[in-house]
Motif scaffolding. Structure first.
Motif, PDB file in Angstrom:
ATOM      1  N   ILE A  55      -7.960  -0.147  32.196  1.00 24.06           N
ATOM      2  CA  ILE A  55      -7.820  -1.469  32.784  1.00 24.06           C
ATOM      3  C   ILE A  55      -8.018  -2.395  31.575  1.00 24.06           C
ATOM      4  N   ILE A  56      -6.975  -3.368  31.558  1.00 18.11           N
ATOM      5  CA  ILE A  56      -7.137  -4.227  30.615  1.00 18.11           C
ATOM      6  C   ILE A  56      -6.996  -5.826  31.114  1.00 18.11           C
ATOM      7  N   LEU A  57      -7.818  -6.696  30.369  1.00 21.14           N
ATOM      8  CA  LEU A  57      -8.084  -8.203  31.011  1.00 21.14           C
ATOM      9  C   LEU A  57      -7.397  -9.020  29.784  1.00 21.14           C
ATOM     10  N   MET A  58      -6.485  -9.839  30.131  1.00 21.60           N
ATOM     11  CA  MET A  58      -5.935 -10.887  29.426  1.00 21.60           C
ATOM     12  C   MET A  58      -6.661 -12.424  29.979  1.00 21.60           C
ATOM     13  N   GLU A  59      -5.970 -13.368  29.224  1.00 22.95           N
ATOM     14  CA  GLU A  59      -6.483 -14.715  29.853  1.00 22.95           C
ATOM     15  C   GLU A  59      -6.025 -14.994  31.179  1.00 22.95           C
ATOM     16  N   SER A  60      -4.829 -14.668  31.646  1.00 20.78           N
ATOM     17  CA  SER A  60      -4.319 -15.256  32.837  1.00 20.78           C
ATOM     18  C   SER A  60      -3.836 -13.833  33.788  1.00 20.78           C
ATOM     19  N   SER A  61      -4.182 -12.697  33.372  1.00 22.06           N
ATOM     20  CA  SER A  61      -3.742 -11.368  34.094  1.00 22.06           C
ATOM     21  C   SER A  61      -4.676 -10.440  33.534  1.00 22.06           C
ATOM     22  N   TRP A  62      -4.437  -9.530  34.661  1.00 29.06           N
ATOM     23  CA  TRP A  62      -5.262  -8.149  34.195  1.00 29.06           C
ATOM     24  C   TRP A  62      -4.391  -7.052  34.629  1.00 29.06           C
ATOM     25  N   GLY A  63      -5.037  -5.855  34.770  1.00 28.15           N
ATOM     26  CA  GLY A  63      -4.060  -4.728  35.316  1.00 28.15           C
ATOM     27  C   GLY A  63      -4.545  -3.136  34.889  1.00 28.15           C
ATOM     28  N   LYS A  64      -4.391  -2.305  35.958  1.00 28.96           N
ATOM     29  CA  LYS A  64      -4.479  -0.905  35.410  1.00 28.96           C
ATOM     30  C   LYS A  64      -3.322  -0.421  34.818  1.00 28.96           C
ATOM     31  N   ILE A  65      -3.031   0.258  33.614  1.00 28.61           N
ATOM     32  CA  ILE A  65      -1.875   0.468  33.062  1.00 28.61           C
ATOM     33  C   ILE A  65      -1.198   1.526  33.690  1.00 28.61           C
ATOM     34  N   ARG A 118      -4.706 -12.587  24.109  1.00 30.74           N
ATOM     35  CA  ARG A 118      -5.254 -11.307  23.762  1.00 30.74           C
ATOM     36  C   ARG A 118      -5.440 -10.420  24.870  1.00 30.74           C
ATOM     37  N   PHE A 119      -5.674  -9.189  24.782  1.00 31.54           N
ATOM     38  CA  PHE A 119      -6.134  -8.315  25.909  1.00 31.54           C
ATOM     39  C   PHE A 119      -7.210  -7.446  25.286  1.00 31.54           C
ATOM     40  N   ILE A 120      -8.076  -7.061  26.048  1.00 36.12           N
ATOM     41  CA  ILE A 120      -9.270  -6.148  26.011  1.00 36.12           C
ATOM     42  C   ILE A 120      -9.498  -5.140  27.044  1.00 36.12           C
ATOM     43  N   LYS A 121      -9.931  -3.967  26.595  1.00 35.50           N
ATOM     44  CA  LYS A 121     -10.074  -3.039  27.652  1.00 35.50           C
ATOM     45  C   LYS A 121     -11.445  -3.434  28.424  1.00 35.50           C
ATOM     46  N   VAL A 122     -11.494  -3.376  29.788  1.00 36.75           N
ATOM     47  CA  VAL A 122     -12.772  -3.512  30.455  1.00 36.75           C
ATOM     48  C   VAL A 122     -13.177  -2.165  31.212  1.00 36.75           C
ATOM     49  N   ASP A 123     -14.351  -2.020  31.550  1.00 36.78           N
ATOM     50  CA  ASP A 123     -14.559  -0.719  32.248  1.00 36.78           C
ATOM     51  C   ASP A 123     -14.336  -0.704  33.732  1.00 36.78           C
ATOM     52  N   ALA A 124     -14.499  -1.662  34.439  1.00 38.66           N
ATOM     53  CA  ALA A 124     -14.215  -1.682  35.828  1.00 38.66           C
ATOM     54  C   ALA A 124     -13.308  -2.815  36.274  1.00 38.66           C
ATOM     55  N   GLU A 125     -12.435  -2.076  37.389  1.00 42.85           N
ATOM     56  CA  GLU A 125     -11.445  -3.152  37.886  1.00 42.85           C
ATOM     57  C   GLU A 125     -12.190  -4.351  38.287  1.00 42.85           C
ATOM     58  N   LYS A 126     -13.303  -4.548  39.164  1.00 42.79           N
ATOM     59  CA  LYS A 126     -14.126  -5.652  39.587  1.00 42.79           C
ATOM     60  C   LYS A 126     -14.194  -6.655  38.534  1.00 42.79           C
ATOM     61  N   LEU A 151     -15.674 -16.622  26.580  1.00 39.76           N
ATOM     62  CA  LEU A 151     -15.952 -16.062  25.224  1.00 39.76           C
ATOM     63  C   LEU A 151     -14.705 -15.439  24.486  1.00 39.76           C
ATOM     64  N   ILE A 152     -14.290 -14.411  25.240  1.00 38.95           N
ATOM     65  CA  ILE A 152     -13.071 -13.828  24.977  1.00 38.95           C
ATOM     66  C   ILE A 152     -11.897 -14.711  24.528  1.00 38.95           C
ATOM     67  N   ASN A 153     -11.807 -15.648  25.167  1.00 40.08           N
ATOM     68  CA  ASN A 153     -10.508 -16.528  24.849  1.00 40.08           C
ATOM     69  C   ASN A 153     -10.775 -17.268  23.449  1.00 40.08           C
ATOM     70  N   LYS A 154     -12.275 -17.230  23.294  1.00 42.28           N
ATOM     71  CA  LYS A 154     -12.374 -17.768  21.867  1.00 42.28           C
ATOM     72  C   LYS A 154     -12.499 -16.979  20.892  1.00 42.28           C
ATOM     73  N   GLY A 155     -12.027 -15.645  21.175  1.00 39.67           N
ATOM     74  CA  GLY A 155     -12.042 -14.585  20.115  1.00 39.67           C
ATOM     75  C   GLY A 155     -13.242 -13.932  20.032  1.00 39.67           C
ATOM     76  N   MET A 156     -14.308 -14.064  20.901  1.00 37.09           N
ATOM     77  CA  MET A 156     -15.659 -13.413  20.681  1.00 37.09           C
ATOM     78  C   MET A 156     -15.999 -12.381  21.898  1.00 37.09           C
ATOM     79  N   MET A 157     -15.666 -11.190  21.089  1.00 36.61           N
ATOM     80  CA  MET A 157     -15.859 -10.139  22.214  1.00 36.61           C
ATOM     81  C   MET A 157     -17.143  -9.730  22.264  1.00 36.61           C
ATOM     82  N   ILE A 158     -17.955 -10.235  23.475  1.00 39.61           N
ATOM     83  CA  ILE A 158     -19.321 -10.053  23.592  1.00 39.61           C
ATOM     84  C   ILE A 158     -19.464  -9.702  25.000  1.00 39.61           C
ATOM     85  N   PRO A 159     -20.405  -8.773  25.194  1.00 40.78           N
ATOM     86  CA  PRO A 159     -20.754  -8.479  26.721  1.00 40.78           C
ATOM     87  C   PRO A 159     -21.888  -8.861  27.275  1.00 40.78           C
ATOM     88  N   ALA A 160     -21.830  -9.067  28.564  1.00 37.07           N
ATOM     89  CA  ALA A 160     -22.480 -10.052  29.310  1.00 37.07           C
ATOM     90  C   ALA A 160     -23.960  -9.649  29.101  1.00 37.07           C
TER      91      ALA A 160
END
Ligand code: GDP
Ligand code: MG
Length: 447
Positions: free
Chosen positions: A362-372, A406-414, A96-105
């Motif tokens: 912690i940010i999440l992208m399409e092909s990558s993630w990381g703790k800054i 796009r990147f968004i911030k996520v709460d948990a590394e998992k 959903l994020i990849n389609k531009g929809m920032m929606i929690p589970a």
């Protein structure tokens, strides 16, 4: 009250400005041009109406589709739906994020979530008939560009892309702007290259993207991302409008981005600005002094003549655009460029579009993630936080992302790790079935 311009809405809905203007007329919404503003409620109403129509058309078209059909109860959350279709919830959220929809589970599924997930997982997801009508509207936004989210909207610096035909002076213009406006006020005078630079003019900031305009527009647009507020179209006064000038015009127009023309190389004896204006008028850009609304500034990137005036015009257009963002919402933005650095690992320059990105996030992208691990600005300075319209290089990513992701911030590394590894799993499966001649593009299209 938040506002959305007609062209922005058109972009979100993947429609031309013209088509959207027709829809607005049908719906009785008043809008003079694609630059007119709509309030958020009206925009949502228009969006719903367009979506409903699209849905009707598509169900009419592919009623014979042989995709597996799955019934979904109204009121289901994204997480519950993910369970039904047997994918990790984080994967569905990611899709959903990849389609531009920032929606929690935990959010309720609506029509647009259903149609996006149907497409992504190649299923026929339908509402089950016996499920109760949902009265409460899930507050979902499907905007591709994060616009005006939040209560604390503050003015932000404009993001400017320089476009134009090869050799018309894009690089020279950027260098001149930078040299007169950054290096002079920074110790050492050497700025680190991070793909974007922030210049200061008359107490205000302007952010210039270094990516040549075409690349910026095409790679970003291919992903539905949009990060340019104003396009500077450089046209050499001794050469006139050339093929890439026209290409640049159509990119900027398609994106609904206002154009300021820099008629460059005015120092050259062969400079003929009137000819340039005539040619541009033929392409729909009519100069102000000819009764049109396109700002054109005569400059010499080489001598620096009128560069101040160009910067002033950028600030003027920025002011008219009322560019704003809320620094207090959850941070999100877009990758401008990225590479694998021998010493630092995967590094990316990201543009924060809203919210404030912090070291340790912690940010999440399409092909990558990381703790800054670290954030570095254009002057090579380490930052603890970066607000809207700030470009920063970030360290600590699992992989090299693509420009436009796009990147968004996520709460948990998992959450981030699960999402990316689900994607890797899929990639390996696809790779196993890959025919030797499959292109990278085909590979990605299967994912
Ligand atoms: P780009 O391909 O659009 O990035 O163009 P460049 O910035 O590389 O410029 C191409 C050539 O035009 C270089 O030789 C520049 O020195 C020259 N040039 C750029 N701007 C000016 C200008 O304002 N006046 C003159 N005389 N030459 C310029
Ligand atoms: Mg160049």
């Amino acid at each position: 009250m938040s506002k959305i311009r007609v062209y922005e809405l058109a972009k979100m809905l993947e429609m031309s400005n013209k088509d959207l203007m027709e829809v607005l007329e049908d719906l009785g919404v008043e809008a003079k041009s694609h630059m007119s503003s709509l309030d958020v409620d009206t925009a949502q109403m228009v969006e719903d109406s367009v979506k409903a129509k699209d849905k009707k058309n598509s169900t009419e078209e592919d009623s014979s589709s042989d995709r597996p059909s799955i019934k979904v109860s109204k009121g289901s959350s994204v997480k519950e739906l993910a369970e039904i279709i047997d994918v990790p919830a984080s994967d569905a959220v990611k899709a959903l994020i990849n389609k531009g929809m920032m929606i929690p589970a935990s959010a309720q599924v609506d029509d647009s979530v259903l149609s996006v997930l149907s497409e992504v997982y190649e299923l026929d997801l339908e509402w089950s008939d016996d499920s109760p009508e949902v009265v409460e509207d899930a507050p979902l936004k499907t905007f591709k560009k994060p616009i005006l989210r939040g209560e604390n909207l503050k003015p932000r610096a404009p993001i400017v892309t320089v476009m134009g035909h090869v050799d018309h002076g894009k690089t020279t213009l950027l260098d001149t702007i930078r040299n007169t406006n950054i290096t002079a006020r920074e110790a050492g005078g050497i700025t680190q290259h991070i793909g974007a630079s922030r210049v200061h003019h008359e107490g205000k900031d302007i952010v210039f993207l270094d990516t040549p305009g075409h690349a910026a527009f095409t790679s970003m647009r291919a992903r539905g991302a949009q990060c340019t507020d104003i396009a500077i179209l450089v046209v050499a006064a001794d050469d006139g409008v050339m093929p890439q000038t026209m290409e640049a015009i159509s990119h900027a127009k398609a994106a609904g981005v206002p154009i300021i023309v820099a008629v460059n190389k005015m120092d050259k004896p062969a400079a003929n600005p009137d000819r340039v204006k005539q040619q541009l008028s033929d392409h729909g850009l009519i100069p102000e002094d000819w009764g049109g609304d396109t700002i054109m500034v005569h400059v010499s990137a080489k001598s620096g003549e009128n560069i101040d005036q160009l910067l002033e015009m950028i600030l003027l257009v920025a002011e008219m655009e009322e560019l704003k963002a809320d620094p207090t919402v959850s941070p999100e933005g877009v990758v401008i460029e990225a590479e694998l650095d021998k010493g630092k690992g995967a590094v990316a320059t990201v543009l924060v579009q809203q919210g404030t990105l912090k070291k340790g996030d912690i940010i999440l992208m399409e092909s990558s993630w990381g703790k800054i691990r670290a954030m570095i600005n254009a002057s090579g300075k380490q930052l603890k936080s970066a607000g809207p319209s700030t470009a920063v290089e970030i360290l600590g990513l699992s992989d090299v992302p693509q420009p436009g992701e796009r990147f968004i911030k996520v709460d948990a590394e998992k959450e981030a790790r699960d999402s990316i590894s689900a994607k890797d799993q899929k990639r390996r499966e696809v790779a196993n079935q890959m025919s030797p001649r499959m292109t990278l593009e085909e590979l990605y299209s299967k994912m």
